[in-house]
Design an enzyme around this catalytic site. Structure first.
Site, PDB file in Angstrom:
ATOM      1  N   GLU A  97      42.881  33.263  47.094  1.00 22.43           N
ATOM      2  CA  GLU A  97      42.906  32.822  45.198  1.00 22.43           C
ATOM      3  C   GLU A  97      43.950  32.185  45.358  1.00 22.43           C
ATOM      4  OE1 GLU A  97      43.786  35.867  42.220  1.00 22.43           O
ATOM      5  OE2 GLU A  97      42.565  36.769  43.754  1.00 22.43           O
TER       6      GLU A  97
ATOM      7  N   ASP B 253      51.032  40.312  37.305  1.00 20.36           N
ATOM      8  CA  ASP B 253      51.132  40.676  38.713  1.00 20.36           C
ATOM      9  C   ASP B 253      52.769  41.661  38.940  1.00 20.36           C
ATOM     10  OD1 ASP B 253      49.759  38.358  39.339  1.00 20.36           O
ATOM     11  OD2 ASP B 253      51.897  36.970  38.647  1.00 20.36           O
TER      12      ASP B 253
END
Length: 284
Positions: A60, A71
């Site tokens: 990924e 994130d």
């Protein structure tokens, strides 16, 4: 939402592992995330290659973004360095081209605004041409993905949408129907990061998503240790790890030892891969 039957490179990889490659015991996949351009663009390519060699089954690649809402702090710090170094969307496609064909399908993780600005059809065309397997879109829901569904069908790309513990049965069904490759099950509400435990509702979320029609479900957010990887691998089709793989690179970068970061990344990856391979699979 109508889709066409397209071969899924990621799905085929997960299915082969689950069935048992070369007569081996069937198992889950280890899905490893790294941001492109950290600590440098060539350095990130080297890191991905080391990660695959150490046992990652699916890659990924994260596109650096100025507002990475999903994130956590470790990835945000790495992405800030990548952006400061000038990494852009086209660099991600170049990185895909350099790591594709190494034995692990390569998915790109991108916030949708970046794809819109590039052009949905153009991005799908260029990602496929670079050898990419597809796209993970954390902030795009199937209801608003008509352009991406059409482009991904036209270029044979996987599309990975997300579900969470808060997802309704209707949302699980629509996401399962729209996804190709796998459905990304966020183990907990919140951002990425290393946690002491994986979300307690992750196993039920996987079961519910399968019941809603998903062929494959991979779990991410919070997996950082071998025993956690083994726990998730018992019931999921894939174990997604990000922050725990970025951290050795970040520690090395901040201490001025980039070579040591690659070595440390390889050790962490191998340990997580051993955890996935050690898991006793539950009944499907």
């Amino acid at each position: 939402m109508s889709t066409v039957d397209v071969r899924s490179a990621t799905g085929e990889r997960l299915d082969a592992l689950r069935a048992g490659d070369g007569g081996a015991t069937g198992r889950a996949a280890l899905v490893g995330y790294l941001p492109v351009g950290f600590p440098t663009l060539p350095g990130s390519v080297d890191a991905v290659r080391a990660m695959v060699d150490a046992g990652v089954d699916v890659v990924e690649l994260g596109v650096p973004y100025t507002d990475p809402v999903m994130d956590g702090p470790v990835i945000q710090r790495a992405v800030d360095v990548a952006l400061g170094g000038g990494t852009r969307v086209r660099d991600t496609l170049a990185a895909v081209e350099q790591v594709a064909g190494r034995g692990a399908p390569v998915l790109v993780m991108s916030y949708w605004n970046l794809v819109l600005r590039y052009g949905v059809e153009a991005y799908a065309r260029d990602l496929a041409a670079a050898g990419g397997a597809g796209l993970i879109t954390p902030d795009l829901i199937p209801d608003e993905a008509q352009d991406w569904v059409a482009a991904s069908d036209a270029h044979g790309l996987d599309r990975v949408f997300l579900v969470a513990p808060s997802s309704t049965p209707e949302r699980l069904a629509s996401t399962s129907a729209a996804s190709r490759g796998f459905v990304y099950a966020a183990s907990t509400m919140g951002v990425t990061g290393e946690r002491a435990t994986v979300g307690s509702r992750a196993e039920q979320l996987v079961a519910d998503t399968r019941a809603a029609g998903a062929q494959r479900v991979c779990v991410g957010l919070g997996v950082s240790r071998r025993e956690q990887a083994a726990e998730v691998a018992r019931y999921a089709d894939g174990v997604i790890v990000g922050s725990a793989l970025v951290r050795p690179l970040l520690d090395a970068h901040e201490s001025g030892d980039p070579t040591g970061g690659i070595d440390a990344l390889a050790r962490v990856t191998a340990d997580l891969a051993d955890g996935v391979r050690s898991a006793v699979r539950g009944a499907r």
